[in-house]
Design a protein around this motif. Structure first.
Motif, PDB file in Angstrom:
ATOM      1  N   LEU A 237      30.966  46.657  46.712  1.00  0.00           N
ATOM      2  CA  LEU A 237      29.968  46.097  45.807  1.00  0.00           C
ATOM      3  C   LEU A 237      30.422  46.242  44.355  1.00  0.00           C
ATOM      4  CD1 LEU A 237      26.142  46.755  46.123  1.00  0.00           C
ATOM      5  CD2 LEU A 237      27.270  46.771  43.902  1.00  0.00           C
ATOM      6  N   CYS A 238      30.928  47.428  44.016  1.00  0.00           N
ATOM      7  CA  CYS A 238      31.391  47.657  42.638  1.00  0.00           C
ATOM      8  C   CYS A 238      32.581  46.756  42.293  1.00  0.00           C
ATOM      9  CB  CYS A 238      31.772  49.118  42.449  1.00  0.00           C
ATOM     10  SG  CYS A 238      30.399  50.277  42.606  1.00  0.00           S
ATOM     11  N   CYS A 239      33.529  46.644  43.211  1.00  0.00           N
ATOM     12  CA  CYS A 239      34.720  45.823  42.950  1.00  0.00           C
ATOM     13  C   CYS A 239      34.373  44.347  42.806  1.00  0.00           C
ATOM     14  CB  CYS A 239      35.756  46.024  44.059  1.00  0.00           C
ATOM     15  SG  CYS A 239      36.592  47.620  44.003  1.00  0.00           S
ATOM     16  N   ASP A 240      33.286  43.911  43.454  1.00  0.00           N
ATOM     17  CA  ASP A 240      32.842  42.523  43.306  1.00  0.00           C
ATOM     18  C   ASP A 240      32.408  42.219  41.884  1.00  0.00           C
ATOM     19  OD1 ASP A 240      33.304  41.759  45.912  1.00  0.00           O
ATOM     20  OD2 ASP A 240      31.251  42.131  46.593  1.00  0.00           O
ATOM     21  N   ILE A 241      31.952  43.256  41.164  1.00  0.00           N
ATOM     22  CA  ILE A 241      31.381  43.053  39.828  1.00  0.00           C
ATOM     23  C   ILE A 241      32.347  43.462  38.722  1.00  0.00           C
ATOM     24  CG2 ILE A 241      29.510  43.772  38.286  1.00  0.00           C
ATOM     25  CD1 ILE A 241      27.820  44.183  40.886  1.00  0.00           C
ATOM     26  N   LEU A 242      33.070  44.562  38.895  1.00  0.00           N
ATOM     27  CA  LEU A 242      33.977  45.035  37.847  1.00  0.00           C
ATOM     28  C   LEU A 242      35.069  44.007  37.592  1.00  0.00           C
ATOM     29  CD1 LEU A 242      34.281  48.794  38.903  1.00  0.00           C
ATOM     30  CD2 LEU A 242      32.904  47.824  37.041  1.00  0.00           C
ATOM     31  N   PRO A 243      35.448  43.799  36.337  1.00  0.00           N
ATOM     32  CA  PRO A 243      36.380  42.708  35.997  1.00  0.00           C
ATOM     33  C   PRO A 243      37.724  42.829  36.702  1.00  0.00           C
ATOM     34  CG  PRO A 243      36.028  44.178  34.126  1.00  0.00           C
ATOM     35  CD  PRO A 243      35.014  44.548  35.140  1.00  0.00           C
ATOM     36  N   GLU A 244      38.233  41.685  37.097  1.00  0.00           N
ATOM     37  CA  GLU A 244      39.478  41.643  37.855  1.00  0.00           C
ATOM     38  C   GLU A 244      40.692  41.995  37.006  1.00  0.00           C
ATOM     39  OE1 GLU A 244      41.278  37.852  39.504  1.00  0.00           O
ATOM     40  OE2 GLU A 244      40.405  38.710  41.328  1.00  0.00           O
ATOM     41  N   ASP A 245      40.597  41.768  35.710  1.00  0.00           N
ATOM     42  CA  ASP A 245      41.759  41.985  34.844  1.00  0.00           C
ATOM     43  C   ASP A 245      41.843  43.401  34.288  1.00  0.00           C
ATOM     44  OD1 ASP A 245      39.548  41.783  33.205  1.00  0.00           O
ATOM     45  OD2 ASP A 245      40.549  40.584  31.665  1.00  0.00           O
ATOM     46  N   LYS A 246      41.019  44.313  34.823  1.00  0.00           N
ATOM     47  CA  LYS A 246      41.061  45.718  34.423  1.00  0.00           C
ATOM     48  C   LYS A 246      41.308  46.585  35.665  1.00  0.00           C
ATOM     49  CE  LYS A 246      39.618  44.728  30.194  1.00  0.00           C
ATOM     50  NZ  LYS A 246      38.259  45.095  29.739  1.00  0.00           N
ATOM     51  N   PRO A 247      42.052  47.692  35.515  1.00  0.00           N
ATOM     52  CA  PRO A 247      42.272  48.573  36.668  1.00  0.00           C
ATOM     53  C   PRO A 247      40.972  49.220  37.130  1.00  0.00           C
ATOM     54  CG  PRO A 247      43.104  49.578  34.658  1.00  0.00           C
ATOM     55  CD  PRO A 247      42.722  48.186  34.305  1.00  0.00           C
ATOM     56  N   ARG A 248      40.866  49.422  38.453  1.00  0.00           N
ATOM     57  CA  ARG A 248      39.695  50.047  39.065  1.00  0.00           C
ATOM     58  C   ARG A 248      40.122  51.350  39.714  1.00  0.00           C
ATOM     59  NH1 ARG A 248      39.031  44.547  42.108  1.00  0.00           N
ATOM     60  NH2 ARG A 248      38.047  43.212  40.533  1.00  0.00           N
ATOM     61  N   TYR A 249      39.418  52.408  39.382  1.00  0.00           N
ATOM     62  CA  TYR A 249      39.779  53.764  39.803  1.00  0.00           C
ATOM     63  C   TYR A 249      38.641  54.343  40.631  1.00  0.00           C
ATOM     64  CZ  TYR A 249      40.184  58.874  38.819  1.00  0.00           C
ATOM     65  OH  TYR A 249      40.221  60.242  38.899  1.00  0.00           O
ATOM     66  N   LEU A 250      38.903  54.654  41.892  1.00  0.00           N
ATOM     67  CA  LEU A 250      37.908  55.271  42.778  1.00  0.00           C
ATOM     68  C   LEU A 250      38.156  56.768  42.779  1.00  0.00           C
ATOM     69  CD1 LEU A 250      35.588  55.064  44.767  1.00  0.00           C
ATOM     70  CD2 LEU A 250      37.244  54.541  46.565  1.00  0.00           C
TER      71      LEU A 250
END
Length: 376
Positions: A237-250
């Protein structure tokens, strides 16, 4: 800081990218060894760099603030110089550590008042103070101050906690805009999505975090006791919303199979104490499955610990020898097992990246996970 995507998997949301920081590039997806107090437990920096091939490690604001203290770190020229590490560093904000103190902390709009686990002294972490501490530590990536709610939390508490985290985030951003890193390079701020396991809260938090337009974004408050499937649902759900052009850290995740499943959901960065903590207790993660090296079955197994890794430690010591070291309570056992596990985690994310670039990540992942879960 700059983040560039190199490839996206066509059968999942996995992606491969390059994150550029003041202390070098990071190839994503990536696992980050945890060096809480400026040290990855039982493993010297030369092994972290040359054998394990870590591209970035973690430090912790709470622990480094209490010991050795920011005065010492500033005199040394920052954490990089203090610990002789010339690659990127990320510092957690200390929010999780303050949360874990439970009865010895008090939250307010101002911040978190807590009691040191070392000497009982009392301290206040405000968003502004946490930003100042991380400036002095000098990490390449710094985390916004947040509250990590316990699991389970009722909806009312989770909502109140999330809203407090959002107000603290706004203060972190405002305060950082008026300060500079004392060591002359840019530091990237990652805010943290919260909301416990409630879909509408996670959605609201992801949208708020995305609106801040920071350098990257983190997903917190997972891997704190919730079922695996719930973790995957919230991360997706979070990855669907967080911008694609920024790194995502779990943050704080997890087992090798957790990491692969979350890469498939669009996560780029991971950290966890599991490889070192479990290693020190005799659990090895290997390319063939999980080993409890204390078991008698390994007593006369003279094969290398893990021939599937390009790691000297994993290939030059046998399972029988490592079992002997554990049984004899030799300190070397802790180093060998930690190096094995960290090398495996870094190998795993490097293989994931390779298969994303090749275009066959999902089929590779689906075949790998049963093997990784196998108990040898």
């Amino acid at each position: 800081m700059d983040f560039q995507l190199a490839a996206k998997d066509t059968h999942s949301r996995a992606r491969a990218g390059t994150l550029t920081t003041a202390h070098g590039e990071i190839q994503t997806p990536i696992f980050m060894p945890v060096g809480t107090v400026g040290s990855v437990k039982a493993v010297p920096q030369v092994q972290i760099k040359e054998e394990i091939k870590a591209q970035i490690i973690l430090g912790n604001t709470y622990h480094l603030y209490l010991r050795p203290g920011t005065d010492i770190l500033e005199q040394a020229g920052g954490l990089h110089r203090f610990m002789n590490w010339d690659r990127p560093i990320l510092t957690d904000s200390g929010g999780y550590q303050v949360f874990s103190l439970s009865g010895n902390r008090k939250l307010s709009e101002e911040g978190a008042l807590f009691q040191s686990h070392i000497d009982g002294s009392r301290h206040l972490f405000s968003p502004e103070k946490v930003m100042d501490i991380q400036r002095k530590i000098g990490a390449d990536i710094i985390m916004a101050f947040d509250e990590c709610p316990p699991y389970p939390s009722d909806f009312a508490y989770a909502k109140k906690s999330m809203e407090l985290t959002h107000r603290w985030l706004a203060r972190c951003v405002q305060h950082l805009s008026g300060t500079e890193c004392p060591y002359g390079y840019e530091q990237a701020l990652f805010p943290i999505v919260q909301g416990s396991t409630y879909r509408d809260l996670r959605k609201a938090s992801s949208e708020f975090v995305a609106s801040m337009e920071c350098d990257g974004n983190a997903i917190g408050g997972l891997s704190v006791g919730e079922p695996e499937e719930t973790m995957y649902e919230m991360a997706a759900l979070c990855c669907d919303i967080l911008p694609e052009d920024k790194p995502r850290y779990l943050m704080g995740v997890g087992t090798p199979w957790n990491i692969l499943e979350n890469i498939a959901l669009g996560v780029d960065m991971f950290d966890c104490v599991m490889p070192t903590r479990n290693g020190r207790n005799g659990m090895l993660f290997t390319t063939k499955g999980v080993i409890n090296i204390r078991n008698k079955k390994w007593e006369n197994d003279f094969s290398p610990i893990d021939e599937g890794l390009d790691c000297a430690t994993s290939n030059c010591y046998t399972k029988a020898y490592l079992r002997h070291l554990f049984v004899a309570d030799e300190l070397l056992a802790l180093n060998i097992a930690s190096v094995q596990n960290l090398s495996f985690y870094l190998h795993l994310v490097a293989e994931a990246r390779k298969h994303i670039l090749q275009g066959d990540f999902k089929s590779w992942k689906d075949n790998m996970i049963p093997q990784l879960k196998q108990r040898l």
